[in-house]
Design an enzyme around this catalytic site. Structure first.
Site, PDB file in Angstrom:
ATOM      1  N   ASP A  45     -33.887 -29.234  44.713  1.00  0.00           N
ATOM      2  CA  ASP A  45     -32.565 -29.402  44.072  1.00  0.00           C
ATOM      3  C   ASP A  45     -31.497 -28.519  44.712  1.00  0.00           C
ATOM      4  O   ASP A  45     -30.409 -28.981  45.025  1.00  0.00           O
ATOM      5  CB  ASP A  45     -32.632 -29.198  42.550  1.00  0.00           C
ATOM      6  CG  ASP A  45     -33.192 -27.856  42.109  1.00  0.00           C
ATOM      7  OD1 ASP A  45     -33.803 -27.140  42.948  1.00  0.00           O
ATOM      8  OD2 ASP A  45     -33.028 -27.511  40.925  1.00  0.00           O
ATOM      9  N   SER A  74     -33.141 -21.692  13.319  1.00  0.00           N
ATOM     10  CA  SER A  74     -34.179 -22.410  14.066  1.00  0.00           C
ATOM     11  C   SER A  74     -35.497 -22.243  13.336  1.00  0.00           C
ATOM     12  O   SER A  74     -35.783 -21.175  12.784  1.00  0.00           O
ATOM     13  CB  SER A  74     -34.310 -21.888  15.497  1.00  0.00           C
ATOM     14  OG  SER A  74     -35.385 -22.580  16.131  1.00  0.00           O
ATOM     15  N   GLY A 125     -41.043 -21.787  27.339  1.00  0.00           N
ATOM     16  CA  GLY A 125     -41.471 -21.023  28.506  1.00  0.00           C
ATOM     17  C   GLY A 125     -42.627 -21.651  29.255  1.00  0.00           C
ATOM     18  O   GLY A 125     -43.283 -20.987  30.054  1.00  0.00           O
ATOM     19  N   SER A 129     -38.833 -27.120  29.950  1.00  0.00           N
ATOM     20  CA  SER A 129     -37.404 -27.131  29.679  1.00  0.00           C
ATOM     21  C   SER A 129     -37.018 -27.183  28.199  1.00  0.00           C
ATOM     22  O   SER A 129     -36.173 -27.970  27.790  1.00  0.00           O
ATOM     23  CB  SER A 129     -36.753 -28.287  30.435  1.00  0.00           C
ATOM     24  OG  SER A 129     -35.516 -27.859  30.878  1.00  0.00           O
ATOM     25  N   SER A 130     -37.622 -26.296  27.432  1.00  0.00           N
ATOM     26  CA  SER A 130     -37.212 -26.181  26.025  1.00  0.00           C
ATOM     27  C   SER A 130     -35.760 -25.721  25.938  1.00  0.00           C
ATOM     28  O   SER A 130     -35.042 -26.076  24.999  1.00  0.00           O
ATOM     29  CB  SER A 130     -38.120 -25.208  25.282  1.00  0.00           C
ATOM     30  OG  SER A 130     -37.936 -23.877  25.726  1.00  0.00           O
ATOM     31  N   ASP A 175     -32.569 -29.914  34.794  1.00  0.00           N
ATOM     32  CA  ASP A 175     -33.104 -29.951  33.436  1.00  0.00           C
ATOM     33  C   ASP A 175     -32.168 -30.668  32.466  1.00  0.00           C
ATOM     34  O   ASP A 175     -32.592 -31.506  31.673  1.00  0.00           O
ATOM     35  CB  ASP A 175     -33.332 -28.525  32.913  1.00  0.00           C
ATOM     36  CG  ASP A 175     -34.338 -27.771  33.748  1.00  0.00           C
ATOM     37  OD1 ASP A 175     -34.992 -28.405  34.603  1.00  0.00           O
ATOM     38  OD2 ASP A 175     -34.468 -26.551  33.557  1.00  0.00           O
TER      39      ASP A 175
HETATM   40  P1  ADP Z   1     -38.306 -23.258  29.297  1.00  0.00           P
HETATM   41  O1  ADP Z   1     -36.952 -23.881  29.362  1.00  0.00           O
HETATM   42  O2  ADP Z   1     -39.119 -23.524  30.527  1.00  0.00           O
HETATM   43  O3  ADP Z   1     -39.061 -23.586  28.054  1.00  0.00           O
HETATM   44  P2  ADP Z   1     -36.724 -20.867  29.217  1.00  0.00           P
HETATM   45  O4  ADP Z   1     -37.061 -19.438  29.384  1.00  0.00           O
HETATM   46  O5  ADP Z   1     -35.713 -21.464  30.103  1.00  0.00           O
HETATM   47  O6  ADP Z   1     -38.104 -21.673  29.291  1.00  0.00           O
HETATM   48  O7  ADP Z   1     -36.230 -21.123  27.716  1.00  0.00           O
HETATM   49  C1  ADP Z   1     -36.977 -20.621  26.632  1.00  0.00           C
HETATM   50  C2  ADP Z   1     -36.029 -19.963  25.636  1.00  0.00           C
HETATM   51  O8  ADP Z   1     -35.236 -20.965  24.987  1.00  0.00           O
HETATM   52  C3  ADP Z   1     -36.746 -19.252  24.507  1.00  0.00           C
HETATM   53  O9  ADP Z   1     -37.080 -17.936  24.885  1.00  0.00           O
HETATM   54  C4  ADP Z   1     -35.694 -19.281  23.401  1.00  0.00           C
HETATM   55  O10 ADP Z   1     -34.731 -18.282  23.597  1.00  0.00           O
HETATM   56  C5  ADP Z   1     -35.009 -20.620  23.634  1.00  0.00           C
HETATM   57  N1  ADP Z   1     -35.609 -21.657  22.781  1.00  0.00           N
HETATM   58  C6  ADP Z   1     -36.379 -22.698  23.175  1.00  0.00           C
HETATM   59  N2  ADP Z   1     -36.756 -23.450  22.097  1.00  0.00           N
HETATM   60  C7  ADP Z   1     -36.198 -22.877  21.015  1.00  0.00           C
HETATM   61  C8  ADP Z   1     -36.202 -23.164  19.604  1.00  0.00           C
HETATM   62  N3  ADP Z   1     -36.882 -24.195  19.117  1.00  0.00           N
HETATM   63  N4  ADP Z   1     -35.506 -22.354  18.784  1.00  0.00           N
HETATM   64  C9  ADP Z   1     -34.825 -21.299  19.285  1.00  0.00           C
HETATM   65  N5  ADP Z   1     -34.789 -20.978  20.579  1.00  0.00           N
HETATM   66  C10 ADP Z   1     -35.461 -21.741  21.445  1.00  0.00           C
HETATM   67 MG    MG Z   2     -35.432 -23.438  30.764  1.00  0.00          MG
END
Ligand code: ADP
Ligand code: MG
Length: 380
Positions: A45, A74, A125, A129-130, A175
């Site tokens: 990318d 949340s 994590g 891509s949460s 993402d």
């Molecule tokens: P990934 O995108 O690969 O899962 P990241 O480190 O980029 O990992 O994002 C994870 C972060 O996003 C978490 O540490 C948190 O801060 C936030 N996050 C993800 N899901 C939630 C949720 N359901 N509620 C609150 N925060 C969230």
């Molecule tokens: Mg992420």
């Protein structure tokens, strides 16, 4: 507009219930946005190259109503609520929400205070891509509350701005684009040079195939520093070749430095593998992409050097148990792998991956079956 995804609808009802119990009233609306995996096209990318994500049937839902002050809830980790006095300087998980509101305002889409309840089953994590899922769900919910009709490309740009400039994570646009633009039953071929894209049929079930996603549950070790150093290697190689980006490097290009030449070989080869994957999928022979997935892994492991023991263990075990192809997916140094398997062999591959991890004393991987799901959509 297509019907809500079944899984997104269920999560939507749960998000609505969480909103009611936290804020004592029903939300005005709720939007779901999915996590994603990249089928192929890794570390391309930022080299203006090709990527090919598909949306996972894991979603973040943002249920929201206008309010007098910002209130973020949340359901993760037993339930958390943050009530920032303003949009400035919010930290931790709530930074993603404040960041999106900030980025909307910065981009000329005025949004006022709202109550938002988030509910997500995208593993955090795991490289799925949460973070983009919650950003995109919140962005569409806030835009909806305030009557802003924002094109999906523009929404992706704004969500990325939140993550880059407010949260401070230097991610590309992959993402957010995947979460907002992917379609059910398709993988999205995207050219990162001009962001043009094409939805390519990716029908696993029709071919009796399953895509397993293996979350290795390994911590991302040194991921930030290594990511920056790979980007620097690519920039240096492009400079030595006299091209604007490695996208322009011809087949077989070399600069006479062992490490840089291996980086170069990965990027040039990976772009070709993405193009080949598109051609095979358009021809309808999904199983034929297996070899390309495995070749991508070998290149990321040996030439780009971004794999890990956990990822190699999962890939080797999956292939040993009969997977048609397998690779690490995402930036590397932990996170997730994918394996393309005959549906009938899915259980055997899952067991092999778990046993290989146990034998090496690695964390127990979490395996799920993924189908290409629907991008962000309204669920309430
Ligand atoms: P990934 O995108 O690969 O899962 P990241 O480190 O980029 O990992 O994002 C994870 C972060 O996003 C978490 O540490 C948190 O801060 C936030 N996050 C993800 N899901 C939630 C949720 N359901 N509620 C609150 N925060 C969230
Ligand atoms: Mg992420």
């Amino acid at each position: 507009m297509p019907e809500p995804d079944h899984r997104a609808r269920t999560l939507g009802s749960e998000a609505e219930a969480a909103f009611r119990s936290e804020f004592g009233a029903a939300p005005a609306l709720a939007w779901a946005a999915p996590g994603r995996v990249n089928l192929i096209g890794e570390h391309t990318d930022y080299n203006d190259g090709f990527v090919m994500p598909f949306a996972l049937p894991f979603y973040a839902v943002a249920a929201a109503s206008k309010a007098d002050a910002w209130e973020f809830h949340s359901t993760f980790d037993g339930g958390r609520t943050v009530r920032p006095g303003s949009l400035g300087g919010v930290e931790g998980w709530a930074a993603y929400l404040a960041g999106v509101a900030w980025a909307l305002n910065e981009s000329g889409y005025e949004v006022g205070p709202a109550r938002i309840a988030l509910h997500s089953d995208v593993p955090q994590g795991a490289g799925l891509s949460s973070s983009a899922a919650i950003e995109c769900a919140v962005l569409l919910a806030l835009a909806g509350l305030h009557g802003h009709d924002i094109a999906r490309d523009e929404a992706a740009r704004i969500a990325r701005k939140a993550e880059n400039e407010y949260v401070g994570a230097p991610t590309g646009i992959l993402d957010q684009s995947a979460s907002l633009l992917c379609e059910a039953g398709r993988a999205m071929f995207m050219d990162c040079r001009d962001l043009s894209r094409e939805q390519v049929p990716f029908r696993l079930e029709d071919e009796g195939l399953t895509m397993l996603v293996v979350d290795t549950d390994a911590p991302h070790r040194h991921a930030d520093g290594e990511y920056a150093s790979r980007r620097a290697d690519c920039e240096r190689a492009a400079e030595l070749l006299g091209v604007a980006s490695l996208r322009e490097a011809p087949d077989g290009a070399a600069v006479g430095d062992d490490r840089l030449d291996r980086r170069l070989r990965h990027v040039v080869g990976e772009n070709r593998r993405v193009a080949d994957t598109v051609a095979i999928l358009k021809g309808g022979a999904v199983a034929g992409i297996g070899e390309l997935l495995t070749a991508s892994h070998v290149s990321l492991r040996d030439d780009y050097e971004v794999s890990s023991v956990e990822l190699d263990s999962a890939v080797d075990a999956a292939l040993g148990a009969g997977a048609l192809g397998a690779r690490m997916t995402g930036g590397g140094f932990g996170g997730s792998a994918i394996a393309l398997v005959e549906a009938a062999a899915a259980r055997k591959v899952e067991t092999a991956v778990a046993e290989a991890a146990a034998a090496q004393g690695l964390p127990a991987p979490r395996v799920s079956a993924a189908r290409p799901a629907q991008g962000a959509h309204r669920v309430h």
